[in-house]
Scaffold this active site. Structure first.
Site, PDB file in Angstrom:
ATOM      1  CB  THR A 137     -18.617  60.120 -32.898  1.00  0.00           C
ATOM      2  OG1 THR A 137     -17.537  59.990 -33.813  1.00  0.00           O
ATOM      3  CG2 THR A 137     -18.112  59.648 -31.534  1.00  0.00           C
ATOM      4  CG  ASP A 138     -17.210  57.896 -37.656  1.00  0.00           C
ATOM      5  OD1 ASP A 138     -16.753  58.711 -36.823  1.00  0.00           O
ATOM      6  OD2 ASP A 138     -16.992  57.987 -38.883  1.00  0.00           O
ATOM      7  CD  GLU A 139     -13.673  60.883 -34.155  1.00  0.00           C
ATOM      8  OE1 GLU A 139     -12.744  60.882 -33.346  1.00  0.00           O
ATOM      9  OE2 GLU A 139     -14.010  61.886 -34.804  1.00  0.00           O
TER      10      GLU A 139
ATOM     11  CE1 TYR B 125     -16.224  63.596 -29.165  1.00  0.00           C
ATOM     12  CE2 TYR B 125     -15.171  62.518 -31.043  1.00  0.00           C
ATOM     13  CZ  TYR B 125     -16.290  63.098 -30.455  1.00  0.00           C
ATOM     14  OH  TYR B 125     -17.475  63.158 -31.158  1.00  0.00           O
TER      15      TYR B 125
ATOM     16  CE  LYS C 150     -20.384  61.505 -28.369  1.00  0.00           C
ATOM     17  NZ  LYS C 150     -21.479  62.457 -28.021  1.00  0.00           N
TER      18      LYS C 150
HETATM   19  P1  NAD Z   1     -19.766  71.256 -30.680  1.00  0.00           P
HETATM   20  O1  NAD Z   1     -18.529  71.121 -29.867  1.00  0.00           O
HETATM   21  O2  NAD Z   1     -19.793  72.201 -31.841  1.00  0.00           O
HETATM   22  O3  NAD Z   1     -20.992  71.682 -29.740  1.00  0.00           O
HETATM   23  C1  NAD Z   1     -21.203  71.107 -28.487  1.00  0.00           C
HETATM   24  C2  NAD Z   1     -22.239  71.959 -27.746  1.00  0.00           C
HETATM   25  O4  NAD Z   1     -22.469  71.347 -26.476  1.00  0.00           O
HETATM   26  C3  NAD Z   1     -21.777  73.385 -27.477  1.00  0.00           C
HETATM   27  O5  NAD Z   1     -22.823  74.279 -27.766  1.00  0.00           O
HETATM   28  C4  NAD Z   1     -21.454  73.391 -25.990  1.00  0.00           C
HETATM   29  O6  NAD Z   1     -21.658  74.646 -25.380  1.00  0.00           O
HETATM   30  C5  NAD Z   1     -22.425  72.346 -25.483  1.00  0.00           C
HETATM   31  N1  NAD Z   1     -21.972  71.716 -24.226  1.00  0.00           N
HETATM   32  C6  NAD Z   1     -20.737  71.228 -23.948  1.00  0.00           C
HETATM   33  N2  NAD Z   1     -20.707  70.746 -22.694  1.00  0.00           N
HETATM   34  C7  NAD Z   1     -21.956  70.886 -22.198  1.00  0.00           C
HETATM   35  C8  NAD Z   1     -22.569  70.548 -20.962  1.00  0.00           C
HETATM   36  N3  NAD Z   1     -21.865  69.965 -19.975  1.00  0.00           N
HETATM   37  N4  NAD Z   1     -23.874  70.826 -20.785  1.00  0.00           N
HETATM   38  C9  NAD Z   1     -24.591  71.445 -21.760  1.00  0.00           C
HETATM   39  N5  NAD Z   1     -24.065  71.797 -22.942  1.00  0.00           N
HETATM   40  C10 NAD Z   1     -22.763  71.522 -23.157  1.00  0.00           C
HETATM   41  O7  NAD Z   1     -20.120  69.778 -31.135  1.00  0.00           O
HETATM   42  P2  NAD Z   1     -20.824  69.266 -32.473  1.00  0.00           P
HETATM   43  O8  NAD Z   1     -19.808  69.102 -33.531  1.00  0.00           O
HETATM   44  O9  NAD Z   1     -22.026  70.105 -32.712  1.00  0.00           O
HETATM   45  O10 NAD Z   1     -21.255  67.803 -31.998  1.00  0.00           O
HETATM   46  C11 NAD Z   1     -22.534  67.568 -31.403  1.00  0.00           C
HETATM   47  C12 NAD Z   1     -22.643  66.101 -31.038  1.00  0.00           C
HETATM   48  O11 NAD Z   1     -22.495  65.306 -32.207  1.00  0.00           O
HETATM   49  C13 NAD Z   1     -21.552  65.621 -30.068  1.00  0.00           C
HETATM   50  O12 NAD Z   1     -22.142  64.736 -29.160  1.00  0.00           O
HETATM   51  C14 NAD Z   1     -20.549  64.907 -30.947  1.00  0.00           C
HETATM   52  O13 NAD Z   1     -19.888  63.899 -30.247  1.00  0.00           O
HETATM   53  C15 NAD Z   1     -21.455  64.348 -32.019  1.00  0.00           C
HETATM   54  N6  NAD Z   1     -20.840  64.151 -33.347  1.00  0.00           N
HETATM   55  C16 NAD Z   1     -20.141  65.156 -33.947  1.00  0.00           C
HETATM   56  C17 NAD Z   1     -19.605  64.958 -35.217  1.00  0.00           C
HETATM   57  C18 NAD Z   1     -18.847  66.066 -35.931  1.00  0.00           C
HETATM   58  O14 NAD Z   1     -18.279  65.802 -37.005  1.00  0.00           O
HETATM   59  N7  NAD Z   1     -18.822  67.286 -35.431  1.00  0.00           N
HETATM   60  C19 NAD Z   1     -19.763  63.731 -35.864  1.00  0.00           C
HETATM   61  C20 NAD Z   1     -20.501  62.728 -35.212  1.00  0.00           C
HETATM   62  C21 NAD Z   1     -21.043  62.947 -33.957  1.00  0.00           C
HETATM   63  P1  TYD Z   2     -11.206  66.915 -37.088  1.00  0.00           P
HETATM   64  O1  TYD Z   2     -12.005  67.880 -37.896  1.00  0.00           O
HETATM   65  O2  TYD Z   2     -10.545  67.384 -35.851  1.00  0.00           O
HETATM   66  O3  TYD Z   2     -12.177  65.681 -36.799  1.00  0.00           O
HETATM   67  P2  TYD Z   2     -11.820  64.203 -36.197  1.00  0.00           P
HETATM   68  O4  TYD Z   2     -10.483  64.206 -35.610  1.00  0.00           O
HETATM   69  O5  TYD Z   2     -12.909  64.061 -35.178  1.00  0.00           O
HETATM   70  O6  TYD Z   2     -11.972  63.260 -37.365  1.00  0.00           O
HETATM   71  O7  TYD Z   2     -10.096  66.291 -38.027  1.00  0.00           O
HETATM   72  C1  TYD Z   2     -10.439  65.646 -39.226  1.00  0.00           C
HETATM   73  C2  TYD Z   2      -9.160  65.112 -39.830  1.00  0.00           C
HETATM   74  O8  TYD Z   2      -8.332  66.211 -40.212  1.00  0.00           O
HETATM   75  C3  TYD Z   2      -8.349  64.297 -38.841  1.00  0.00           C
HETATM   76  O9  TYD Z   2      -7.749  63.206 -39.531  1.00  0.00           O
HETATM   77  C4  TYD Z   2      -7.282  65.250 -38.353  1.00  0.00           C
HETATM   78  C5  TYD Z   2      -7.062  66.158 -39.548  1.00  0.00           C
HETATM   79  N1  TYD Z   2      -6.675  67.555 -39.230  1.00  0.00           N
HETATM   80  C6  TYD Z   2      -5.564  68.123 -39.839  1.00  0.00           C
HETATM   81  O10 TYD Z   2      -4.883  67.483 -40.668  1.00  0.00           O
HETATM   82  N2  TYD Z   2      -5.237  69.403 -39.523  1.00  0.00           N
HETATM   83  C7  TYD Z   2      -5.941  70.143 -38.626  1.00  0.00           C
HETATM   84  O11 TYD Z   2      -5.562  71.312 -38.343  1.00  0.00           O
HETATM   85  C8  TYD Z   2      -7.095  69.556 -38.017  1.00  0.00           C
HETATM   86  C9  TYD Z   2      -7.916  70.315 -37.022  1.00  0.00           C
HETATM   87  C10 TYD Z   2      -7.428  68.248 -38.345  1.00  0.00           C
END
Ligand code: NAD
Ligand code: TYD
Length: 353
Positions: free
Chosen positions: A132-134, A158, A162
């Site tokens: 992630t960019d975070e 988080y 990461k």
């Molecule tokens: P998500 O939380 O929707 O899904 C995570 C999946 O991993 C779930 O299916 C869960 O059951 C599985 N999981 C969790 N712990 C596990 C373990 N110990 N062993 C096996 N499986 C396990 O997450 P997402 O949004 O799909 O994100 C996927 C990846 O992309 C993550 O690594 C996250 O850090 C990264 N990412 C997410 C975003 C975003 O905006 N959602 C952005 C950038 C990077």
């Molecule tokens: P989120 O989707 O949780 O992603 P991340 O924290 O990983 O960027 O949140 C995106 C942005 O939205 C973040 O600045 C927090 C804000 N947010 C709200 O304002 N209200 C909400 O209920 C949630 C879940 C997030």
């Protein structure tokens, strides 16, 4: 074949579905099915011989070692993680276990498997780590977007977990030569997103007539990318990325949270109008998230230039598709709101003024 972890979650499921739409190469999908994992996301693959689902933990070394030995994948793509910042604030332990210890164990199993390969199989093996960019921390107004050389300054449990996993992945290349590549992507939105994250939560709450909780002043900025564009970037990195490199992935769509919420409301007003009034009236400002990062922005020049990747969707087309998907899938939306989900909403939102 390839081994995908976390393929029942939001991005992983989109990745698996897109992959099998475009290729006949089989997938082993290892997912623990935590609250975020949902077999409904991949229900369409139940009878597909190219897809093997295994319920299990990336931290289970014996299981992962057996999967490597049995299926001999040419690559592993690690999506599995605890992924929600607010949950990491309430319960950081799971993030340490999966994101750090789990990634470590996966690297160890991957290293042992890779060491046993020979010739082309060894040379072509890839360990893709999806991050992630975070990890880069928070930007001030006017500061340039994150490029791959930006220092790591994670601010939440988080992002810290990461960041730790990214460091381990890097070290396994530097020390052991494991052919790893890390991607650092901005915020995703799209189909199958669990309604704890901003876009999905706002759509689901609005459809239920519930308040739309905006943290703080709503001026925090995220850089939004449609999930299928993230998936195409990961495919491109697997195909042509250079081992040991990292690639930032983003769509140059920086937007304040409040604008995202207004956009969702405007789309719902058009696509599913209320009998009286507007969804905008549901917007409610609530107590801010502790340690809330102010701004993320990704400079995706490297992946664009070196690998020729670019997103297919603009923010306007992507968010329209996303809202429409939630409207078209009421059963998915209803099933995902289990008792555990309601408990989470109480925990995260009831204490906020
Ligand atoms: P998500 O939380 O929707 O899904 C995570 C999946 O991993 C779930 O299916 C869960 O059951 C599985 N999981 C969790 N712990 C596990 C373990 N110990 N062993 C096996 N499986 C396990 O997450 P997402 O949004 O799909 O994100 C996927 C990846 O992309 C993550 O690594 C996250 O850090 C990264 N990412 C997410 C975003 C975003 O905006 N959602 C952005 C950038 C990077
Ligand atoms: P989120 O989707 O949780 O992603 P991340 O924290 O990983 O960027 O949140 C995106 C942005 O939205 C973040 O600045 C927090 C804000 N947010 C709200 O304002 N209200 C909400 O209920 C949630 C879940 C997030």
């Amino acid at each position: 074949m390839i081994l995908v972890t976390g393929g029942a979650g939001f991005i992983g499921a989109n990745f698996v579905l897109d992959w099998l739409n475009q290729s006949d190469e089989a997938i082993i999908n290892l997912d623990l099915l935590t609250y975020a994992g949902n077999l409904e996301n991949i229900a369409g693959l139940a009878a597909d011989a190219r897809h093997t689902f295994v319920r299990g933990d990336i931290g289970d070394s014996a299981l992962v070692t057996e999967l490597f030995a049995r299926f001999q994948p040419r690559a592993i793509i690690n999506f599995a993680a605890e992924s929600h910042v607010d949950r990491s604030i309430h319960s950081p332990e799971d993030f340490i276990q999966t994101n750090i210890v789990g990634t470590f164990r996966l690297l160890e199993a991957g290293r042992a498997y890779w060491n046993g390969l020979n010739g082309k199989a060894k040379q072509n093996f890839r360990f893709i780590h999806v991050s992630t960019d975070e990890v880069y921390g928070s930007l001030g107004k006017g500061e340039p977007a994150f490029d791959e050389t930006h220092c790591y300054e994670p601010n939440s449990p988080y992002s810290a977990s990461k960041a730790a996993s990214d460091h381990l992945v890097r070290a396994y290349h530097h020390t052991y030569g494991l052919p790893v590549i890390t991607t650092n992507c901005s915020n995703n939105y799209g189909p199958y997103q669990f309604p704890e994250k901003l876009v999905a939560l706002m759509i689901v709450n609005a459809l239920a007539g519930k308040p739309l909780p905006v943290y703080g002043d709503g001026q925090q900025i995220r850089d939004w990318l449609y999930v299928k564009d993230h998936c195409s970037a990961v495919r491109r990195v697997l195909e042509a990325g250079v081992p040991g490199e990292t690639y930032n992935v983003g769509g140059r769509n920086e937007k304040p949270n409040i604008d995202i919420v207004h956009t969702v409301c405007t789309l719902l007003d058009a696509l599913r109008p209320l009998i009286i009034g507007s969804y905008h009236a549901l917007i409610t400002f609530v107590t801010d998230r502790p340690g809330h990062d102010r701004r993320y922005a990704i400079d995706a020049s490297k992946i664009e230039r070196d690998l020729g990747w670019k997103p297919a969707e603009t923010f306007e087309t992507g968010i329209h598709k996303t809202v429409q998907w939630y409207l078209d899938n009421p059963a998915w939306v209803s099933n995902v709101q289990s008792g555990a989900y309601r408990t989470w909403l109480e925990k995260n939102y009831e204490g906020r003024s």
